[in-house]
Design a protein around this motif. Structure first.
Motif, short mmCIF file in Angstrom:
data_model
loop_
_atom_site.label_atom_id
_atom_site.label_comp_id
_atom_site.label_asym_id
_atom_site.label_seq_id
_atom_site.Cartn_x
_atom_site.Cartn_y
_atom_site.Cartn_z
N ALA A 21 0.84 -1.21 0.00
CA ALA A 21 0.00 0.00 0.00
C ALA A 21 0.87 1.25 0.00
O ALA A 21 0.61 2.20 -0.75
N ALA A 22 1.93 1.25 0.82
CA ALA A 22 2.79 2.43 0.90
C ALA A 22 3.48 2.68 -0.43
O ALA A 22 3.53 3.82 -0.91
N ALA A 23 3.97 1.60 -1.07
CA ALA A 23 4.65 1.75 -2.35
C ALA A 23 3.69 2.32 -3.39
O ALA A 23 4.03 3.21 -4.17
N TRP A 24 2.47 1.79 -3.40
CA TRP A 24 1.46 2.26 -4.36
C TRP A 24 1.20 3.76 -4.20
O TRP A 24 1.20 4.52 -5.16
N MET A 25 0.98 4.19 -2.94
CA MET A 25 0.68 5.60 -2.69
C MET A 25 1.88 6.49 -3.04
O MET A 25 1.71 7.57 -3.59
N LEU A 26 3.08 6.03 -2.68
CA LEU A 26 4.27 6.82 -3.00
C LEU A 26 4.42 6.97 -4.50
O LEU A 26 4.63 8.07 -5.02
N GLY A 27 4.29 5.86 -5.23
CA GLY A 27 4.53 5.87 -6.67
C GLY A 27 3.47 6.61 -7.45
O GLY A 27 3.76 7.21 -8.49
N VAL A 28 2.22 6.59 -6.98
CA VAL A 28 1.14 7.17 -7.77
C VAL A 28 0.74 8.56 -7.29
O VAL A 28 0.24 9.36 -8.06
N VAL A 29 0.95 8.87 -6.01
CA VAL A 29 0.53 10.18 -5.51
C VAL A 29 1.72 11.09 -5.23
O VAL A 29 1.79 12.20 -5.74
N VAL A 30 2.68 10.62 -4.44
CA VAL A 30 3.75 11.50 -3.99
C VAL A 30 4.73 11.84 -5.12
O VAL A 30 4.97 13.02 -5.41
N VAL A 31 5.25 10.81 -5.80
CA VAL A 31 6.23 11.05 -6.87
C VAL A 31 5.65 11.95 -7.98
O VAL A 31 6.28 12.94 -8.36
N PRO A 32 4.44 11.65 -8.51
CA PRO A 32 3.91 12.54 -9.56
C PRO A 32 3.76 13.98 -9.11
O PRO A 32 4.01 14.90 -9.89
N ILE A 33 3.38 14.22 -7.84
CA ILE A 33 3.18 15.60 -7.40
C ILE A 33 4.53 16.32 -7.29
O ILE A 33 4.66 17.48 -7.70
N VAL A 34 5.55 15.61 -6.81
CA VAL A 34 6.90 16.20 -6.78
C VAL A 34 7.36 16.49 -8.20
O VAL A 34 7.93 17.56 -8.49
N LEU A 35 7.07 15.55 -9.10
CA LEU A 35 7.43 15.70 -10.50
C LEU A 35 6.80 16.97 -11.10
O LEU A 35 7.45 17.71 -11.84
N LEU A 36 5.54 17.22 -10.75
CA LEU A 36 4.83 18.41 -11.23
C LEU A 36 5.61 19.67 -10.89
O LEU A 36 5.77 20.56 -11.73
N VAL A 37 6.07 19.75 -9.63
CA VAL A 37 6.81 20.93 -9.19
C VAL A 37 8.08 21.09 -10.03
O VAL A 37 8.39 22.18 -10.51
N TRP A 38 8.76 19.97 -10.25
CA TRP A 38 10.00 20.00 -11.04
C TRP A 38 9.73 20.47 -12.47
O TRP A 38 10.38 21.39 -12.98
N VAL A 39 8.71 19.85 -13.10
CA VAL A 39 8.41 20.19 -14.50
C VAL A 39 8.05 21.65 -14.66
O VAL A 39 8.38 22.29 -15.66
N SER A 40 7.41 22.24 -13.64
CA SER A 40 6.99 23.63 -13.76
C SER A 40 8.17 24.59 -13.87
O SER A 40 8.01 25.73 -14.28
N PHE A 41 9.39 24.11 -13.53
CA PHE A 41 10.57 24.96 -13.64
C PHE A 41 11.38 24.69 -14.91
O PHE A 41 12.42 25.29 -15.11
N TRP A 42 10.90 23.76 -15.74
CA TRP A 42 11.68 23.41 -16.92
C TRP A 42 11.68 24.53 -17.96
O TRP A 42 10.63 25.08 -18.27
#
Lengths: 289, 276
Positions: free
Chosen positions: A18-39
């Motif tokens: 469950a933790a891996a699922w939530m990290l991979g699908v919720v946390v990582v994509p949201i962090v990724l969003l922040v990163w992409v916004s600075f590209w």
């Protein structure tokens, strides 16, 4: 003793999927969003240089800034309306309805629509709001107006009306929970000491339900901020809030612009949640008082 | 000056009136949707109905190339069933893990709450970007499934936590004392007792997945689910056909909720009988 040993490796491994699922699908994509916004740059790749240009471009456009403002105003309006309405309904259901059967029936009538599709409930407002819609037909029948008012469908008013019906339950639910946890003896004590009903409410009941009010407001806030579907259904393409802008940019393949708006949305939400947590300590809610 | 007793009664009436008005306000659109879905073939999107018929339900059934709601309906149902099963398995495991109070269980709990708090538009959009960077093709049965479970799982988890909170651990203790292994005890004693809660978590997962729009929208690929098909149709033309689909979906959800409430009620009854 139970089927699982305290602090055993088994308990840890059971939580991993469950933790891996939530990290991979919720946390990582949201962090990724922040990163992409600075590209910066032209290509969409992880090697893009980081810049603030995307944000500068957003804030340079007056239309977008105005849109962000109106999103905040719209959300605040809904929070106020659903907050007051939700509190009144919660208070009535828990304090004023004596018969348990009636209370259960009214409560069910209140929460059941929450379990049906939000999208369908938003669509259900269309026959009401149009130029020939139910509201206009009623108004003309009663004689309030001679010609239909075009202020409902494809308007901010219509969106607000539909969202009030969608989200009042969220504002009221936590208040019902808090009201139920107030010991009757507290109110009786205040009454015995000759406090008038209004004082009892204002000094005893309301402060005790404040955490419920705040949590309800957070739920309404988060949902209205991100509810682009209702706005699109009822507002047509005439009205947009920040969340619709994400969609608009995404469909136009402007991924970086879309992620800038998404990040701004996220910042607004974080500010809202943090402000709420300053008022209420959410971790103490379950604790005994 | 009126006495405080009659003033209290007056407040009661005022609040009661407000509540009833709100309930009407909340239910009227849903009933109107249902009513209008039965309008005649020439019926429009609002009153008058122009006769009553099952025309628009037949229209849903009789598919055209442009709007065929049956494949999306099938996809939504399969997807929701898959989400329900995954939610059941993972949330039972996670709730059982919480009973073991493993190191970092506080963080785990907040991680699950984040799944409920994080708006679908952000999760869906972020996940779509991630898949694009990884070069994964979007599809309803892979990417959409992954994202939807992240939405249904936390609700199932909270349900299972509540179930285990009311659980009487003495029955487990008895089995363990009598020499059953932990696994056998879980399979033969714990699981049968929590089955109504498990079904509740599954129904939760099913209905949340079935109605989900924003998360699906960003991650769907070429084949749409039902909410997306409805939204696409809404963009083209509003006909009572959409109302017919809406009515069927709403009825479907209502049946699921009734089953869910009944299951929880049955469980509470069976546990309270055991305590007595």
């Amino acid at each position: 003793m139970s089927t699982i040993r305290v602090r055993s490796p088994a308990s840890y491994w059971l939580a991993v999927p469950a933790a891996a699922w939530m990290l991979g699908v919720v946390v990582v994509p949201i962090v990724l969003l922040v990163w992409v916004s600075f590209w910066g740059g032209r290509t969409f790749s992880t090697t893009s240089p980081l810049t603030f240009d995307n944000y500068a471009r957003f804030f340079a456009n007056q239309t977008y800034v105005k849109l962000a403002m109106s999103t905040v105003v719209h959300t605040a309006t809904l929070m106020a309306v659903t907050g007051v309405l939700g509190y009144c309904i919660a208070y009535f259901l828990t304090m004023k309805v004596r018969s348990p059967i009636w209370r259960m029936a009214l409560f069910l009538a209140f929460i059941v629509p929450f379990w049906t599709s939000t999208l369908i409930r938003a669509i259900a407002w269309i026959p009401f709001l149009g130029v020939n819609g139910v509201i206009n037909q009623t108004l003309m029948f009663v004689g309030v107006t001679q010609s239909p008012i075009e202020a409902f469908l494809y308007s901010r008013t219509g969106i607000t009306m539909a969202q009030v019906s969608l989200y009042t339950m969220m504002a009221a639910g936590p208040v019902v929970y808090m009201l139920n946890s107030i010991a009757p003896a507290l109110r009786e004590a205040a009454m015995t000491l000759k406090a008038p009903p209004l004082v009892v409410f204002w000094r005893i009941v309301f402060p005790l339900t404040l955490p419920g009010v705040v949590i309800g407001q957070v739920l309404v806030f988060l949902n209205v901020m991100s509810d682009f579907a209702t706005v699109a259904t009822i507002g047509g393409n005439k009205h947009a809030l920040l969340s619709n802008l994400v969609l608009l940019f995404y469909e136009g393949s402007q991924i970086r612009a879309a992620s800038v708006v998404a990040v701004l949305l996220m910042i607004c939400m974080l500010i809202g949640v943090v402000a709420a947590l300053r008022v209420v300590d959410i971790r103490r809610l379950g604790a005994d008082r | 000056m009126i006495g405080w007793k009659s003033r209290l009664r007056l407040t009661g009436w005022l609040l009661g009136t407000l509540t009833v008005i709100f309930l009407i306000y909340q239910w009227l659109p849903i009933f109107t949707l249902g009513l209008l879905s039965f309008s005649g073939p020439t019926g429009g999107t609002t009153f008058p109905m122009n006769g009553t018929s099952l025309h628009w339900y037949e229209e849903v059934w009789r598919a055209t190339v442009m709007n065929d709601f049956k494949p999306p309906l099938l996809r939504s149902t399969l997807l929701a069933a898959a989400c329900a099963v995954t939610t059941i398995v993972l949330s039972t495991m996670a709730a059982q893990a919480m009973r073991g109070r493993f190191r970092g269980n506080g963080w785990f709990f907040y991680l699950m709450l984040l799944g409920i708090m994080a708006p679908g538009i952000l999760v869906g959009f972020g996940f779509a970007i991630m898949m694009r960077l990884l070069g994964v093709e979007l599809s309803w049965d892979t990417t959409t499934f992954l994202v939807q479970v992240s939405w249904t799982l936390p609700f199932g988890f909270l349900t299972m936590l509540a179930v285990f909170n009311r659980f009487d651990t003495r029955v487990e203790e008895a089995a363990l004392t009598l020499g059953a292994s932990r696994l056998t005890t879980f399979r033969r004693i714990t699981l049968p007792l929590i089955v109504p809660g498990v079904i509740g978590a599954g129904l939760f997962g099913f209905s949340l997945s079935y109605d989900e729009y924003p998360r699906s929208m960003f991650t769907i690929g070429p084949d749409a689910t039902l909410p997306l098909a409805v939204m696409a149709q809404l963009d083209r033309q509003i006909t009572p056909e959409i109302y017919a689909i809406g009515t069927m979906t709403t009825l479907f959800s209502l049946i699921a909720v009734t089953l869910c409430t009944f299951g929880l009620w049955a469980m509470r009854r069976s546990t309270s009988l055991r305590r007595a």
